[in-house]
Design a protein around this motif. Structure first.
Motif, PDB file in Angstrom:
ATOM      1  N   HIS A   1       0.840  -1.184   0.000  1.00 54.33           N
ATOM      2  CA  HIS A   1       0.000   0.000   0.000  1.00 54.33           C
ATOM      3  C   HIS A   1       0.881   1.241   0.000  1.00 54.33           C
ATOM      4  CE1 HIS A   1      -3.315  -2.619   1.324  1.00 54.33           C
ATOM      5  NE2 HIS A   1      -4.149  -1.604   1.198  1.00 54.33           N
ATOM      6  N   VAL A   2       0.360   2.310  -0.531  1.00 55.29           N
ATOM      7  CA  VAL A   2       0.961   3.642  -0.348  1.00 55.29           C
ATOM      8  C   VAL A   2      -0.175   4.613  -0.075  1.00 55.29           C
ATOM      9  CG1 VAL A   2       3.140   3.434  -1.606  1.00 55.29           C
ATOM     10  CG2 VAL A   2       1.033   3.881  -2.860  1.00 55.29           C
ATOM     11  N   GLY A   3       0.138   5.628   0.706  1.00 53.47           N
ATOM     12  CA  GLY A   3      -0.876   6.613   1.048  1.00 53.47           C
ATOM     13  C   GLY A   3      -0.275   7.995   1.156  1.00 53.47           C
ATOM     14  N   SER A   4      -1.148   8.981   1.249  1.00 48.36           N
ATOM     15  CA  SER A   4      -0.682  10.349   1.480  1.00 48.36           C
ATOM     16  C   SER A   4      -1.753  11.102   2.242  1.00 48.36           C
ATOM     17  CB  SER A   4      -0.361  11.057   0.158  1.00 48.36           C
ATOM     18  OG  SER A   4      -1.545  11.331  -0.555  1.00 48.36           O
ATOM     19  N   ALA A   5      -1.348  12.209   2.833  1.00 51.33           N
ATOM     20  CA  ALA A   5      -2.266  12.998   3.648  1.00 51.33           C
ATOM     21  C   ALA A   5      -3.114  13.894   2.756  1.00 51.33           C
ATOM     22  CB  ALA A   5      -1.486  13.836   4.656  1.00 51.33           C
ATOM     23  N   ILE A   6      -4.415  13.794   2.943  1.00 50.28           N
ATOM     24  CA  ILE A   6      -5.346  14.639   2.196  1.00 50.28           C
ATOM     25  C   ILE A   6      -5.841  15.751   3.119  1.00 50.28           C
ATOM     26  CG2 ILE A   6      -7.411  14.688   0.766  1.00 50.28           C
ATOM     27  CD1 ILE A   6      -5.126  12.774  -0.215  1.00 50.28           C
ATOM     28  N   THR A   7      -5.598  16.987   2.720  1.00 54.58           N
ATOM     29  CA  THR A   7      -6.069  18.162   3.450  1.00 54.58           C
ATOM     30  C   THR A   7      -6.923  19.012   2.505  1.00 54.58           C
ATOM     31  OG1 THR A   7      -4.193  19.556   2.832  1.00 54.58           O
ATOM     32  CG2 THR A   7      -3.927  18.189   4.812  1.00 54.58           C
ATOM     33  N   TYR A   8      -7.447  20.103   3.031  1.00 56.00           N
ATOM     34  CA  TYR A   8      -8.266  21.024   2.234  1.00 56.00           C
ATOM     35  C   TYR A   8      -7.491  21.524   1.015  1.00 56.00           C
ATOM     36  CZ  TYR A   8     -11.021  25.161   1.022  1.00 56.00           C
ATOM     37  OH  TYR A   8     -11.760  26.106   0.342  1.00 56.00           O
ATOM     38  N   HIS A   9      -6.172  21.749   1.193  1.00 54.46           N
ATOM     39  CA  HIS A   9      -5.353  22.317   0.121  1.00 54.46           C
ATOM     40  C   HIS A   9      -4.707  21.257  -0.772  1.00 54.46           C
ATOM     41  CE1 HIS A   9      -5.799  26.376   1.625  1.00 54.46           C
ATOM     42  NE2 HIS A   9      -5.481  25.970   2.831  1.00 54.46           N
ATOM     43  N   ALA A  10      -5.018  19.987  -0.537  1.00 54.26           N
ATOM     44  CA  ALA A  10      -4.368  18.917  -1.302  1.00 54.26           C
ATOM     45  C   ALA A  10      -4.777  18.968  -2.770  1.00 54.26           C
ATOM     46  CB  ALA A  10      -4.728  17.562  -0.711  1.00 54.26           C
ATOM     47  N   ASP A  11      -3.800  18.740  -3.645  1.00 52.36           N
ATOM     48  CA  ASP A  11      -4.053  18.605  -5.076  1.00 52.36           C
ATOM     49  C   ASP A  11      -4.024  17.110  -5.407  1.00 52.36           C
ATOM     50  OD1 ASP A  11      -3.875  20.011  -7.968  1.00 52.36           O
ATOM     51  OD2 ASP A  11      -2.611  18.214  -7.930  1.00 52.36           O
ATOM     52  N   ALA A  12      -5.149  16.592  -5.923  1.00 53.22           N
ATOM     53  CA  ALA A  12      -5.300  15.141  -6.103  1.00 53.22           C
ATOM     54  C   ALA A  12      -4.209  14.551  -6.983  1.00 53.22           C
ATOM     55  CB  ALA A  12      -6.680  14.827  -6.675  1.00 53.22           C
ATOM     56  N   GLU A  13      -3.853  15.235  -8.069  1.00 53.18           N
ATOM     57  CA  GLU A  13      -2.815  14.714  -8.963  1.00 53.18           C
ATOM     58  C   GLU A  13      -1.460  14.691  -8.266  1.00 53.18           C
ATOM     59  OE1 GLU A  13      -1.546  14.610 -13.563  1.00 53.18           O
ATOM     60  OE2 GLU A  13      -3.444  15.474 -12.914  1.00 53.18           O
ATOM     61  N   ASN A  14      -1.160  15.731  -7.494  1.00 58.00           N
ATOM     62  CA  ASN A  14       0.097  15.759  -6.738  1.00 58.00           C
ATOM     63  C   ASN A  14       0.146  14.637  -5.707  1.00 58.00           C
ATOM     64  OD1 ASN A  14       0.901  17.980  -8.184  1.00 58.00           O
ATOM     65  ND2 ASN A  14       0.456  19.466  -6.561  1.00 58.00           N
ATOM     66  N   GLU A  15      -0.984  14.353  -5.081  1.00 56.75           N
ATOM     67  CA  GLU A  15      -1.018  13.275  -4.076  1.00 56.75           C
ATOM     68  C   GLU A  15      -0.776  11.926  -4.745  1.00 56.75           C
ATOM     69  OE1 GLU A  15      -1.028  13.908  -0.893  1.00 56.75           O
ATOM     70  OE2 GLU A  15      -1.265  16.042  -1.337  1.00 56.75           O
ATOM     71  N   TYR A  16      -1.312  11.734  -5.942  1.00 51.13           N
ATOM     72  CA  TYR A  16      -1.062  10.487  -6.671  1.00 51.13           C
ATOM     73  C   TYR A  16       0.428  10.337  -6.977  1.00 51.13           C
ATOM     74  CZ  TYR A  16      -1.564   6.710 -10.052  1.00 51.13           C
ATOM     75  OH  TYR A  16      -1.451   5.506 -10.701  1.00 51.13           O
ATOM     76  N   GLU A  17       1.054  11.434  -7.430  1.00 56.96           N
ATOM     77  CA  GLU A  17       2.486  11.400  -7.726  1.00 56.96           C
ATOM     78  C   GLU A  17       3.300  11.138  -6.462  1.00 56.96           C
ATOM     79  OE1 GLU A  17       3.774  11.269 -10.725  1.00 56.96           O
ATOM     80  OE2 GLU A  17       1.720  11.380 -11.494  1.00 56.96           O
ATOM     81  N   GLU A  18       2.848  11.677  -5.317  1.00 57.57           N
ATOM     82  CA  GLU A  18       3.548  11.422  -4.052  1.00 57.57           C
ATOM     83  C   GLU A  18       3.484   9.941  -3.693  1.00 57.57           C
ATOM     84  OE1 GLU A  18       2.878  12.435   0.618  1.00 57.57           O
ATOM     85  OE2 GLU A  18       2.991  14.183  -0.704  1.00 57.57           O
ATOM     86  N   CYS A  19       2.342   9.308  -3.950  1.00 61.77           N
ATOM     87  CA  CYS A  19       2.225   7.861  -3.700  1.00 61.77           C
ATOM     88  C   CYS A  19       3.259   7.089  -4.517  1.00 61.77           C
ATOM     89  CB  CYS A  19       0.824   7.375  -4.025  1.00 61.77           C
ATOM     90  SG  CYS A  19      -0.441   7.864  -2.845  1.00 61.77           S
ATOM     91  N   LEU A  20       3.394   7.436  -5.791  1.00 64.75           N
ATOM     92  CA  LEU A  20       4.367   6.742  -6.647  1.00 64.75           C
ATOM     93  C   LEU A  20       5.796   7.015  -6.183  1.00 64.75           C
ATOM     94  CD1 LEU A  20       2.844   7.225 -10.216  1.00 64.75           C
ATOM     95  CD2 LEU A  20       2.577   5.300  -8.638  1.00 64.75           C
ATOM     96  N   LEU A  21       6.060   8.227  -5.700  1.00 68.48           N
ATOM     97  CA  LEU A  21       7.386   8.555  -5.175  1.00 68.48           C
ATOM     98  C   LEU A  21       7.708   7.679  -3.966  1.00 68.48           C
ATOM     99  CD1 LEU A  21       9.920  10.387  -5.027  1.00 68.48           C
ATOM    100  CD2 LEU A  21       8.551  12.000  -3.684  1.00 68.48           C
ATOM    101  N   LYS A  22       6.737   7.522  -3.082  1.00 65.04           N
ATOM    102  CA  LYS A  22       6.952   6.693  -1.891  1.00 65.04           C
ATOM    103  C   LYS A  22       7.159   5.218  -2.260  1.00 65.04           C
ATOM    104  CE  LYS A  22       4.366   9.673   1.271  1.00 65.04           C
ATOM    105  NZ  LYS A  22       3.058   9.915   1.928  1.00 65.04           N
ATOM    106  N   ALA A  23       6.577   4.810  -3.389  1.00 66.29           N
ATOM    107  CA  ALA A  23       6.687   3.411  -3.833  1.00 66.29           C
ATOM    108  C   ALA A  23       7.912   3.154  -4.697  1.00 66.29           C
ATOM    109  CB  ALA A  23       5.430   3.021  -4.609  1.00 66.29           C
TER     110      ALA A  23
END
Length: 422
Positions: free
Chosen positions: A388-410
């Protein structure tokens, strides 16, 4: 028995190979990170004197009783889904790994490494040392896995935007949303794969854990909770940035992370949550933040890490202190219960051991447990491989950036699975 070794890396590999031949083995490697709270550089436990396997219901109580019977070294793990025992929650997402919710064993053999000094605890330590020295080092794996995801990129982005709707309505402030990558019918050499992962991505909480046909191959940089005497230490990670291609670029990225409003926001919200969790075990007035927004560099990423500590209240046992803070705030969100309930709704597979914790209890009743992230889970009987990979979702989160962060962590996991160029 204490021995000196000169080629430490080779000895550690041979010792792990020796240990992995047993039905149960645990290898905890700090990878030479300078950590003021570590008791050792490497711990290797092998063989079973006694063990406990428990599922949700009374798992923490069973562990309390097991610990009372076995006051020496114990190694093992807590699954994330023990949240259902701590709070009024449930898990109904599919589980293809079938790991237990809790598993600990008292080892027959224990090896502690500090610097070039190796201490072996066994009936015949010299024989153990000779068996380790006779191991022939295995080669790197040639993994080529047919990896799939529970979410397409489009599905992931749509789901993040739905979660942000809950944040806008005030249901939650921040949450950790996770997705599973998996391979059915996967055949890997777990030991060789871990050795490669630990080489590609050395971290302070690198872990190989074997329980019969189930394997945990972990490159976690995060400490969930440690006890040192009467002091509890938690070090939540929130805030991730890629590594640069040059030293100058690397420094610029670190500076951006240090000043990034969204990353600072998610870190401080989780620090507040951890502070609140620790109050359940702390002497009044002793919870404090030792370090806020520390930037730490690893092979794959820069991370923002904070350190929260307290003095343990008299009468609170080690197991109770863990239960009182479980699961870790960095993998849940705030408010904690609402976030966990929502993620069960939006995630598509049971987390299980992922975002649980692996570690040890020591004879002086200290303990140290990591957060199970950047981790491959493998059921060799079912040939099912998962991470699994995850990232923190906040009010200011950009969905595409969060997806890229997941791939970075993986990234390190994808590399050792043959999904990226080495």
């Amino acid at each position: 028995m204490i021995k000196q070794v000169t080629d430490l890396r080779l000895f550690k590999q041979k010792a792990l190979q020796w240990a992995a031949a047993f039905d149960a083995a645990c290898y905890l490697d700090s990878n030479n990170f300078n950590d003021p709270y570590s008791k050792f550089d490497t711990l290797i436990a092998a063989g079973v004197k006694d063990y406990i396997v428990a599922n949700i219901g009374s798992a923490f109580k069973q562990l309390e009783n097991f610990r009372a019977k076995n006051p020496g070294w114990l190694t093992g793990f807590f699954s994330y889904d023990l949240k259902n025992e701590v709070e009024n929650l449930s898990s109904s997402n599919p589980d293809h790994l079938t790991f237990p919710d809790l598993c600990f064993f008292a080892p027959q053999y224990l090896i502690l490494i500090n610097g070039e000094q190796v201490e072996i605890t066994a009936d015949n330590p010299q024989a153990i040392f000779e068996s380790i020295e006779q191991q022939i080092p295995i080669t790197s794996p040639a993994n080529n896995i047919d990896l799939q995801s529970r979410f397409s990129k489009e599905d992931y982005i749509a789901t993040v935007n739905k979660i942000k709707g809950h944040i806008s309505r005030g249901d939650i402030y921040v949450t950790n949303f996770c997705q599973e990558f998996f391979a059915a019918g996967a055949q890997i050499d777990p030991l060789a794969t871990f050795l490669q992962l630990n080489l590609v991505s050395p971290t302070p909480f690198g872990t190989f854990f074997k329980w019969h046909d189930k394997y945990i191959l972990c490159a976690s940089p995060e400490r969930f909770l440690a006890k040192r005497g009467s002091k509890l230490i938690s070090q939540p990670i929130k805030g991730t940035a890629k590594r640069g291609n040059t030293k100058q670029e690397d420094e610029a990225i670190k500076q951006q992370l240090r000043n990034h409003a969204k990353e600072l926001q998610e870190n401080v919200m989780i620090v507040d949550l951890v502070r609140n969790d620790l109050t359940h075990s702390a002497k009044p007035g002793t919870v404090k933040t030792e370090e806020l927004f520390g930037i730490y560099t690893f092979n794959q990423v820069h991370q923002m890490i904070s350190t929260v500590v307290c003095e343990l209240q008299d009468g609170i046992t080690a197991v109770e202190a863990i239960r009182n803070t479980f699961p870790m705030g960095s993998m849940t969100g705030a408010p904690k219960i609402n976030s966990m309930r929502l993620m069960e709704q939006y995630e598509r597979s049971k987390r299980g051991v992922y975002s649980g914790a692996i570690g040890y209890f020591s004879p002086d009743n200290d303990f140290d447990f990591n957060v199970v992230i950047r981790t491959l889970l493998y059921n060799s009987a079912e040939k099912y491989l998962s991470f699994h990979v995850g990232s923190a979702i906040t009010y200011h989160a950009d969905a595409e950036n969060e997806y890229e962060e997941c791939l970075l962590k993986a990234k390190a996991i994808l590399e050792v699975l043959g999904q990226l160029p080495a």
